[in-house]
Design a protein around this motif. Structure first.
Motif, PDB file in Angstrom:
ATOM      1  N   THR A  16      42.332  26.340  42.888  1.00 25.44           N
ATOM      2  CA  THR A  16      42.171  26.755  44.279  1.00 25.44           C
ATOM      3  C   THR A  16      42.203  28.276  44.324  1.00 25.44           C
ATOM      4  O   THR A  16      43.183  28.894  43.894  1.00 25.44           O
ATOM      5  CB  THR A  16      43.301  26.177  45.156  1.00 25.44           C
ATOM      6  N   LEU A  17      41.143  28.879  44.821  1.00 21.38           N
ATOM      7  CA  LEU A  17      41.055  30.335  44.846  1.00 21.38           C
ATOM      8  C   LEU A  17      41.913  30.906  45.967  1.00 21.38           C
ATOM      9  O   LEU A  17      41.879  30.431  47.089  1.00 21.38           O
ATOM     10  CB  LEU A  17      39.600  30.786  45.032  1.00 21.38           C
ATOM     11  N   ARG A  18      42.678  31.951  45.654  1.00 23.20           N
ATOM     12  CA  ARG A  18      43.459  32.695  46.658  1.00 23.20           C
ATOM     13  C   ARG A  18      42.634  33.838  47.217  1.00 23.20           C
ATOM     14  O   ARG A  18      42.720  34.170  48.377  1.00 23.20           O
ATOM     15  CB  ARG A  18      44.754  33.246  46.054  1.00 23.20           C
ATOM     16  N   THR A  19      41.899  34.504  46.326  1.00 25.55           N
ATOM     17  CA  THR A  19      40.984  35.575  46.716  1.00 25.55           C
ATOM     18  C   THR A  19      39.593  35.137  46.300  1.00 25.55           C
ATOM     19  O   THR A  19      39.404  34.649  45.184  1.00 25.55           O
ATOM     20  CB  THR A  19      41.340  36.896  45.996  1.00 25.55           C
ATOM     21  N   ASN A  20      38.640  35.337  47.201  1.00 25.72           N
ATOM     22  CA  ASN A  20      37.269  34.943  46.906  1.00 25.72           C
ATOM     23  C   ASN A  20      36.335  36.010  47.472  1.00 25.72           C
ATOM     24  O   ASN A  20      35.645  35.794  48.452  1.00 25.72           O
ATOM     25  CB  ASN A  20      36.973  33.566  47.501  1.00 25.72           C
ATOM     26  N   ASP A  21      36.354  37.178  46.846  1.00 25.42           N
ATOM     27  CA  ASP A  21      35.528  38.306  47.250  1.00 25.42           C
ATOM     28  C   ASP A  21      34.272  38.340  46.378  1.00 25.42           C
ATOM     29  O   ASP A  21      34.198  37.643  45.362  1.00 25.42           O
ATOM     30  CB  ASP A  21      36.308  39.612  47.111  1.00 25.42           C
ATOM     31  N   PRO A  22      33.292  39.164  46.744  1.00 18.96           N
ATOM     32  CA  PRO A  22      32.043  39.176  45.972  1.00 18.96           C
ATOM     33  C   PRO A  22      32.220  39.377  44.462  1.00 18.96           C
ATOM     34  O   PRO A  22      31.559  38.699  43.684  1.00 18.96           O
ATOM     35  CB  PRO A  22      31.253  40.334  46.597  1.00 18.96           C
ATOM     36  N   TYR A  23      33.088  40.290  44.040  1.00 22.41           N
ATOM     37  CA  TYR A  23      33.247  40.549  42.605  1.00 22.41           C
ATOM     38  C   TYR A  23      34.694  40.448  42.149  1.00 22.41           C
ATOM     39  O   TYR A  23      35.075  41.048  41.150  1.00 22.41           O
ATOM     40  CB  TYR A  23      32.650  41.917  42.248  1.00 22.41           C
ATOM     41  N   LEU A  24      35.492  39.692  42.886  1.00 24.72           N
ATOM     42  CA  LEU A  24      36.899  39.475  42.542  1.00 24.72           C
ATOM     43  C   LEU A  24      37.326  38.106  43.037  1.00 24.72           C
ATOM     44  O   LEU A  24      37.101  37.757  44.195  1.00 24.72           O
ATOM     45  CB  LEU A  24      37.792  40.536  43.191  1.00 24.72           C
ATOM     46  N   ILE A  25      37.921  37.330  42.147  1.00 27.72           N
ATOM     47  CA  ILE A  25      38.547  36.068  42.542  1.00 27.72           C
ATOM     48  C   ILE A  25      39.941  36.029  41.931  1.00 27.72           C
ATOM     49  O   ILE A  25      40.212  36.679  40.916  1.00 27.72           O
ATOM     50  CB  ILE A  25      37.728  34.820  42.121  1.00 27.72           C
ATOM     51  N   SER A  26      40.829  35.282  42.563  1.00 25.81           N
ATOM     52  CA  SER A  26      42.170  35.098  42.001  1.00 25.81           C
ATOM     53  C   SER A  26      42.646  33.700  42.316  1.00 25.81           C
ATOM     54  O   SER A  26      42.172  33.062  43.260  1.00 25.81           O
ATOM     55  CB  SER A  26      43.157  36.142  42.546  1.00 25.81           C
ATOM     56  N   PHE A  27      43.588  33.244  41.511  1.00 27.74           N
ATOM     57  CA  PHE A  27      44.174  31.917  41.684  1.00 27.74           C
ATOM     58  C   PHE A  27      45.499  31.879  40.951  1.00 27.74           C
ATOM     59  O   PHE A  27      45.815  32.771  40.161  1.00 27.74           O
ATOM     60  CB  PHE A  27      43.228  30.821  41.154  1.00 27.74           C
ATOM     61  N   ASP A  28      46.287  30.852  41.218  1.00 22.06           N
ATOM     62  CA  ASP A  28      47.546  30.649  40.512  1.00 22.06           C
ATOM     63  C   ASP A  28      47.320  29.631  39.402  1.00 22.06           C
ATOM     64  O   ASP A  28      46.845  28.516  39.653  1.00 22.06           O
ATOM     65  CB  ASP A  28      48.635  30.131  41.456  1.00 22.06           C
ATOM     66  N   LEU A  29      47.643  30.032  38.191  1.00 23.51           N
ATOM     67  CA  LEU A  29      47.568  29.144  37.036  1.00 23.51           C
ATOM     68  C   LEU A  29      48.884  28.390  36.934  1.00 23.51           C
ATOM     69  O   LEU A  29      49.947  29.004  36.880  1.00 23.51           O
ATOM     70  CB  LEU A  29      47.318  29.958  35.763  1.00 23.51           C
ATOM     71  N   THR A  30      48.826  27.075  36.913  1.00 31.52           N
ATOM     72  CA  THR A  30      50.026  26.255  36.791  1.00 31.52           C
ATOM     73  C   THR A  30      50.445  26.194  35.327  1.00 31.52           C
ATOM     74  O   THR A  30      49.649  25.891  34.450  1.00 31.52           O
ATOM     75  CB  THR A  30      49.765  24.828  37.326  1.00 31.52           C
ATOM     76  N   LEU A  31      51.724  26.497  35.098  1.00 30.43           N
ATOM     77  CA  LEU A  31      52.284  26.512  33.746  1.00 30.43           C
ATOM     78  C   LEU A  31      53.387  25.464  33.646  1.00 30.43           C
ATOM     79  O   LEU A  31      53.688  24.760  34.606  1.00 30.43           O
ATOM     80  CB  LEU A  31      52.845  27.899  33.435  1.00 30.43           C
ATOM     81  N   ALA A  32      54.028  25.378  32.503  1.00 33.99           N
ATOM     82  CA  ALA A  32      55.128  24.436  32.283  1.00 33.99           C
ATOM     83  C   ALA A  32      56.310  24.786  33.190  1.00 33.99           C
ATOM     84  O   ALA A  32      56.434  25.918  33.665  1.00 33.99           O
ATOM     85  CB  ALA A  32      55.559  24.466  30.821  1.00 33.99           C
ATOM     86  N   ASP A  33      57.175  23.826  33.403  1.00 36.29           N
ATOM     87  CA  ASP A  33      58.403  24.007  34.183  1.00 36.29           C
ATOM     88  C   ASP A  33      58.126  24.478  35.610  1.00 36.29           C
ATOM     89  O   ASP A  33      58.858  25.309  36.158  1.00 36.29           O
ATOM     90  CB  ASP A  33      59.357  25.001  33.499  1.00 36.29           C
TER      91      ASP A  33
END
Length: 134
Positions: A16-33
């Protein structure tokens, strides 16, 4: 993968994208624990006008971080290097990897994201705990 739109399409199918700009995207990567690590993907252009993808993750405030240890860390890494960026007016340590589009495919992108996310989380924990792990 030859364009940022192909990267956006692939990543948005997995996260699920948190930021969805023309040349920048961000999301949270789910890790252990039940941990999460913020991942940022940005299109960059080199002096030769070739495009590359910057994958980055925040590690922690750069205040009090020994530059010599950061350089030693960079020397020892196969993937990712430490850099300083500005976050709300304060220097912030980032773990970064740059890849030319010409060498990037889905499996490699997924591997780099997972490797940087896990390493970034370990570094963040080491810095925040005040230990000597970093």
């Amino acid at each position: 993968m030859q364009s940022f739109e192909q990267i956006r399409s692939h990543v948005s199918n997995l996260h699920t994208l948190r930021t969805n700009d023309p040349y920048l995207i961000s999301f949270d990567l789910t890790l252990a624990d039940t941990r999460h690590q913020g991942i940022y993907l940005a299109e960059m252009e080199g002096e030769d006008e070739l495009k590359f993808l910057r994958v980055s993750t925040p590690v922690g405030p750069a205040t009090g971080v020994d530059a010599m240890r950061c350089m030693r860390f960079n020397w020892e890494q196969r993937t990712g290097f430490l850099a300083i960026s500005d976050l709300d007016g304060s220097p912030y340590l980032q773990l970064i990897e740059n890849r030319p589009y010409s060498l990037l495919h889905r499996d490699e992108l997924d591997r780099v994201i997972n490797e940087l996310g896990q390493l970034g989380d370990r570094l963040e924990q080491a810095i925040s705990s005040g230990g000597d792990s970093f």
